[in-house]
Design a protein around this motif. Structure first.
Motif, PDB file in Angstrom:
ATOM      1  N   ALA A  29      41.676  47.148  31.568  1.00  0.00           N
ATOM      2  CA  ALA A  29      41.892  47.384  33.129  1.00  0.00           C
ATOM      3  C   ALA A  29      43.331  47.540  33.359  1.00  0.00           C
ATOM      4  O   ALA A  29      43.854  48.245  34.248  1.00  0.00           O
ATOM      5  CB  ALA A  29      41.494  46.314  34.007  1.00  0.00           C
ATOM      6  N   ASN A  30      44.220  47.091  32.475  1.00  0.00           N
ATOM      7  CA  ASN A  30      45.747  47.069  32.465  1.00  0.00           C
ATOM      8  C   ASN A  30      46.348  48.022  31.416  1.00  0.00           C
ATOM      9  O   ASN A  30      47.545  47.888  31.245  1.00  0.00           O
ATOM     10  CB  ASN A  30      46.435  45.780  32.640  1.00  0.00           C
ATOM     11  N   SER A  31      45.520  48.829  30.710  1.00  0.00           N
ATOM     12  CA  SER A  31      45.877  49.578  29.762  1.00  0.00           C
ATOM     13  C   SER A  31      45.881  51.229  30.500  1.00  0.00           C
ATOM     14  O   SER A  31      45.265  51.488  30.869  1.00  0.00           O
ATOM     15  CB  SER A  31      45.187  49.803  28.369  1.00  0.00           C
ATOM     16  N   PRO A  32      46.978  52.125  29.733  1.00  0.00           N
ATOM     17  CA  PRO A  32      47.064  53.317  30.657  1.00  0.00           C
ATOM     18  C   PRO A  32      45.715  54.018  30.107  1.00  0.00           C
ATOM     19  O   PRO A  32      45.272  53.969  29.324  1.00  0.00           O
ATOM     20  CB  PRO A  32      48.106  53.755  29.908  1.00  0.00           C
ATOM     21  N   VAL A  33      45.392  54.951  31.140  1.00  0.00           N
ATOM     22  CA  VAL A  33      44.390  55.783  31.086  1.00  0.00           C
ATOM     23  C   VAL A  33      44.735  57.044  30.270  1.00  0.00           C
ATOM     24  O   VAL A  33      45.971  57.451  30.551  1.00  0.00           O
ATOM     25  CB  VAL A  33      43.535  56.074  32.431  1.00  0.00           C
ATOM     26  N   SER A  49      28.994  56.777  46.279  1.00  0.00           N
ATOM     27  CA  SER A  49      29.068  55.443  45.725  1.00  0.00           C
ATOM     28  C   SER A  49      30.048  55.090  44.666  1.00  0.00           C
ATOM     29  O   SER A  49      30.714  56.234  44.400  1.00  0.00           O
ATOM     30  CB  SER A  49      27.583  55.379  45.056  1.00  0.00           C
ATOM     31  N   VAL A  50      30.061  53.922  44.247  1.00  0.00           N
ATOM     32  CA  VAL A  50      30.969  53.535  43.391  1.00  0.00           C
ATOM     33  C   VAL A  50      30.985  54.301  41.942  1.00  0.00           C
ATOM     34  O   VAL A  50      31.760  54.954  41.326  1.00  0.00           O
ATOM     35  CB  VAL A  50      31.004  52.065  42.851  1.00  0.00           C
ATOM     36  N   ARG A  51      29.577  54.400  41.728  1.00  0.00           N
ATOM     37  CA  ARG A  51      29.279  55.289  40.426  1.00  0.00           C
ATOM     38  C   ARG A  51      29.527  56.763  40.564  1.00  0.00           C
ATOM     39  O   ARG A  51      29.982  57.408  39.769  1.00  0.00           O
ATOM     40  CB  ARG A  51      27.748  54.920  40.021  1.00  0.00           C
ATOM     41  N   GLY A  52      29.380  57.062  42.014  1.00  0.00           N
ATOM     42  CA  GLY A  52      29.778  58.468  42.249  1.00  0.00           C
ATOM     43  C   GLY A  52      31.269  58.726  42.126  1.00  0.00           C
ATOM     44  O   GLY A  52      31.684  59.741  41.561  1.00  0.00           O
ATOM     45  N   VAL A  53      31.932  57.794  42.374  1.00  0.00           N
ATOM     46  CA  VAL A  53      33.513  57.994  42.582  1.00  0.00           C
ATOM     47  C   VAL A  53      34.038  57.806  41.116  1.00  0.00           C
ATOM     48  O   VAL A  53      34.696  58.775  40.594  1.00  0.00           O
ATOM     49  CB  VAL A  53      34.178  56.672  43.445  1.00  0.00           C
ATOM     50  N   THR A  54      33.281  57.164  40.388  1.00  0.00           N
ATOM     51  CA  THR A  54      33.671  57.123  38.975  1.00  0.00           C
ATOM     52  C   THR A  54      33.364  58.329  38.099  1.00  0.00           C
ATOM     53  O   THR A  54      34.116  58.723  37.262  1.00  0.00           O
ATOM     54  CB  THR A  54      32.798  55.772  38.252  1.00  0.00           C
ATOM     55  N   ALA A  55      32.075  59.100  38.438  1.00  0.00           N
ATOM     56  CA  ALA A  55      31.690  60.238  37.970  1.00  0.00           C
ATOM     57  C   ALA A  55      32.886  61.256  38.206  1.00  0.00           C
ATOM     58  O   ALA A  55      33.260  62.038  37.446  1.00  0.00           O
ATOM     59  CB  ALA A  55      30.508  60.689  38.482  1.00  0.00           C
ATOM     60  N   GLN A  56      33.238  61.280  39.480  1.00  0.00           N
ATOM     61  CA  GLN A  56      34.114  62.033  39.975  1.00  0.00           C
ATOM     62  C   GLN A  56      35.479  61.946  39.450  1.00  0.00           C
ATOM     63  O   GLN A  56      36.314  63.145  38.954  1.00  0.00           O
ATOM     64  CB  GLN A  56      34.421  62.042  41.606  1.00  0.00           C
ATOM     65  N   LEU A  57      36.030  60.763  39.031  1.00  0.00           N
ATOM     66  CA  LEU A  57      37.334  60.620  38.357  1.00  0.00           C
ATOM     67  C   LEU A  57      37.229  61.241  36.758  1.00  0.00           C
ATOM     68  O   LEU A  57      38.100  61.992  36.701  1.00  0.00           O
ATOM     69  CB  LEU A  57      37.398  59.149  38.458  1.00  0.00           C
ATOM     70  N   PRO A  63      39.530  59.629  32.693  1.00  0.00           N
ATOM     71  CA  PRO A  63      38.407  59.102  31.981  1.00  0.00           C
ATOM     72  C   PRO A  63      38.368  57.494  31.882  1.00  0.00           C
ATOM     73  O   PRO A  63      38.433  56.998  30.860  1.00  0.00           O
ATOM     74  CB  PRO A  63      38.404  59.632  30.384  1.00  0.00           C
ATOM     75  N   VAL A  64      38.068  56.855  32.938  1.00  0.00           N
ATOM     76  CA  VAL A  64      37.741  55.585  32.829  1.00  0.00           C
ATOM     77  C   VAL A  64      36.331  55.396  32.375  1.00  0.00           C
ATOM     78  O   VAL A  64      35.523  56.165  32.301  1.00  0.00           O
ATOM     79  CB  VAL A  64      37.854  54.852  34.426  1.00  0.00           C
ATOM     80  N   GLU A  65      36.230  53.978  31.957  1.00  0.00           N
ATOM     81  CA  GLU A  65      35.015  53.493  31.060  1.00  0.00           C
ATOM     82  C   GLU A  65      34.215  53.209  32.420  1.00  0.00           C
ATOM     83  O   GLU A  65      34.226  52.321  33.143  1.00  0.00           O
ATOM     84  CB  GLU A  65      35.310  52.172  30.250  1.00  0.00           C
ATOM     85  N   PRO A  66      32.860  53.972  32.438  1.00  0.00           N
ATOM     86  CA  PRO A  66      32.357  53.852  33.671  1.00  0.00           C
ATOM     87  C   PRO A  66      31.696  52.692  33.934  1.00  0.00           C
ATOM     88  O   PRO A  66      31.846  52.150  35.231  1.00  0.00           O
ATOM     89  CB  PRO A  66      31.053  54.909  33.285  1.00  0.00           C
ATOM     90  N   GLU A  67      30.932  52.003  33.106  1.00  0.00           N
ATOM     91  CA  GLU A  67      30.528  50.612  33.352  1.00  0.00           C
ATOM     92  C   GLU A  67      31.615  49.663  33.730  1.00  0.00           C
ATOM     93  O   GLU A  67      31.539  48.603  34.763  1.00  0.00           O
ATOM     94  CB  GLU A  67      29.751  50.072  32.275  1.00  0.00           C
ATOM     95  N   LEU A  68      32.628  49.460  33.052  1.00  0.00           N
ATOM     96  CA  LEU A  68      33.536  48.486  33.265  1.00  0.00           C
ATOM     97  C   LEU A  68      34.329  48.823  34.696  1.00  0.00           C
ATOM     98  O   LEU A  68      34.730  47.900  35.361  1.00  0.00           O
ATOM     99  CB  LEU A  68      34.692  48.653  32.189  1.00  0.00           C
ATOM    100  N   MET A  72      34.392  46.152  37.365  1.00  0.00           N
ATOM    101  CA  MET A  72      35.812  45.693  38.109  1.00  0.00           C
ATOM    102  C   MET A  72      35.683  46.065  39.608  1.00  0.00           C
ATOM    103  O   MET A  72      36.099  44.899  40.447  1.00  0.00           O
ATOM    104  CB  MET A  72      36.854  46.555  37.528  1.00  0.00           C
ATOM    105  N   THR A  73      35.242  47.127  40.083  1.00  0.00           N
ATOM    106  CA  THR A  73      35.041  47.338  41.274  1.00  0.00           C
ATOM    107  C   THR A  73      34.245  46.226  42.246  1.00  0.00           C
ATOM    108  O   THR A  73      34.839  45.823  43.154  1.00  0.00           O
ATOM    109  CB  THR A  73      34.536  48.624  41.993  1.00  0.00           C
ATOM    110  N   ARG A  74      33.180  45.865  41.745  1.00  0.00           N
ATOM    111  CA  ARG A  74      32.365  44.760  42.385  1.00  0.00           C
ATOM    112  C   ARG A  74      32.769  43.462  42.241  1.00  0.00           C
ATOM    113  O   ARG A  74      32.762  42.587  43.349  1.00  0.00           O
ATOM    114  CB  ARG A  74      31.116  44.875  42.048  1.00  0.00           C
TER     115      ARG A  74
END
Length: 340
Positions: A29-33, A49-57, A63-68, A72-74
């Motif tokens: 969470a604290n390492s550069p993307v 949704s959270v997953r939708g936002v993650t996919a758009q990112l 490239p964030v890790e989707p599940e993590l 983290m969001t939840r």
């Protein structure tokens, strides 16, 4: 090995694994993307949704890790606080910082500034050159734009096929890839609001039959002077002339009517060449506004100064001198224009 001992060992192992996993998530969470480029824009769509936002990112190059990212969001209780909009991300940003940016709604807003006194043609050129806008109005006529943004077909500007004066000069904020028609729509609605407010607060006995005529007067005042204190006096001169049946004789309206034929200098022959906007040859207001007036000019048009002046001439410093009689006006012209 006893069952109790086995349970203790298993429990301890789970704790170690949980701590290790927690440390791993914290470090992630604290390492550069690894952004796709050192600086990029990503648009998050409304109601995602959270997953939708993650996919758009991820699609946008973050490239964030989707599940993590979802976990983290939840865990932080932010799943209902992520906001739509256009976001700017720069190299070095961490997943945690990405999440906080989305939760704050720290969107990357762009601006389009429309200046008082500009013509609608100038406004169109400004929006056409704005790289952050989506240019849906390309190839449209002024009348097409008015229709596209929902201006009533019986509105004066539509009937004249001319958008002049109908858009309020201001600074407009927008997200990247917003349609330029949205900016036109907002500017039109803002002018309608400002014009209605000014019209409702107008003085009695004005020589205007409609708000559109008052808007036309305001557009002339806007071009005649940039000095706020002079605007009500300029309005007084022009309204006094209308009441007296005198031609307005305003150079800016003549220049507007010349269009591309104006080269920066106004000559005697220009004043003698008839166009619908030549207020030396034609009495009354021109058929449409000649610029985009601001609030001060709208207020001046609706509340002219209590003055009998019928003439004014520029003093060369941005201000004007006002005269009640032609004789006094000629003296002012000799002094400030001819230098006599």
């Amino acid at each position: 090995m006893s069952l109790l001992k086995k349970c203790v060992i298993a429990g301890a192992t789970l704790v170690v694994l949980a701590v290790a996993a927690g440390f791993g998530v914290y470090r992630w969470a604290n390492s550069p993307v690894a952004l796709a480029s050192p600086q990029l824009d990503v648009t998050v769509k409304p109601h995602s949704s959270v997953r939708g936002v993650t996919a758009q990112l991820i699609r946008g190059g973050v490239p964030v890790e989707p599940e993590l990212f979802v976990i983290m969001t939840r865990v932080l209780g932010l799943q209902t606080q992520l906001k739509s909009g256009n976001y700017e991300f720069k190299a070095g940003i961490t997943p945690y910082e990405v999440l906080q940016k989305l939760a704050r709604g720290d969107v990357n807003e762009y601006v389009a500034t429309i200046i008082e006194g500009w013509t609608f043609k100038h406004m169109r050129a400004e929006l056409d050159s704005n790289p952050a806008l989506k240019h849906d109005s390309v190839g449209m006529s002024d009348a097409d734009i008015l229709k596209a943004i929902g201006v009533p077909p019986d509105a004066p500007g539509v009937m004249a096929g001319n958008g002049e004066g109908l858009f309020f000069p201001d600074t407009y904020l927008f997200d990247k890839d917003t349609s330029d028609l949205d900016v036109y729509r907002r500017a039109y609605r803002e002018m309608q609001l400002r014009l209605a407010e000014a019209w409702n607060g107008r003085a009695t006995g004005l020589p205007y039959r409609t708000p559109y005529e008052a808007l036309t007067m305001a557009s002339i005042i806007e071009k005649e002077t940039g000095r706020a204190t002079d605007r009500p006096l300029v309005a007084a001169v022009l309204t006094n002339r209308l009441r007296a049946g005198m031609p307005l004789q305003t150079d800016p309206s003549v220049i507007y009517g010349m269009g591309e034929g104006y080269n920066g200098h106004l000559h005697k022959k220009d004043l003698q060449t008839d166009t619908p906007y030549n207020t030396y040859l034609r009495q009354g207001l021109p058929p449409t506004p000649i610029s985009l007036p601001g609030v001060a000019s709208l207020q001046a048009a609706m509340n002219p100064a209590a003055s009998p002046a019928l003439y004014f001439v520029s003093k060369g410093d941005g201000s004007s001198i006002f005269s009640d009689t032609l004789g006094d006006h000629n003296k002012a012209v000799d002094k400030y224009i001819r230098g006599q």
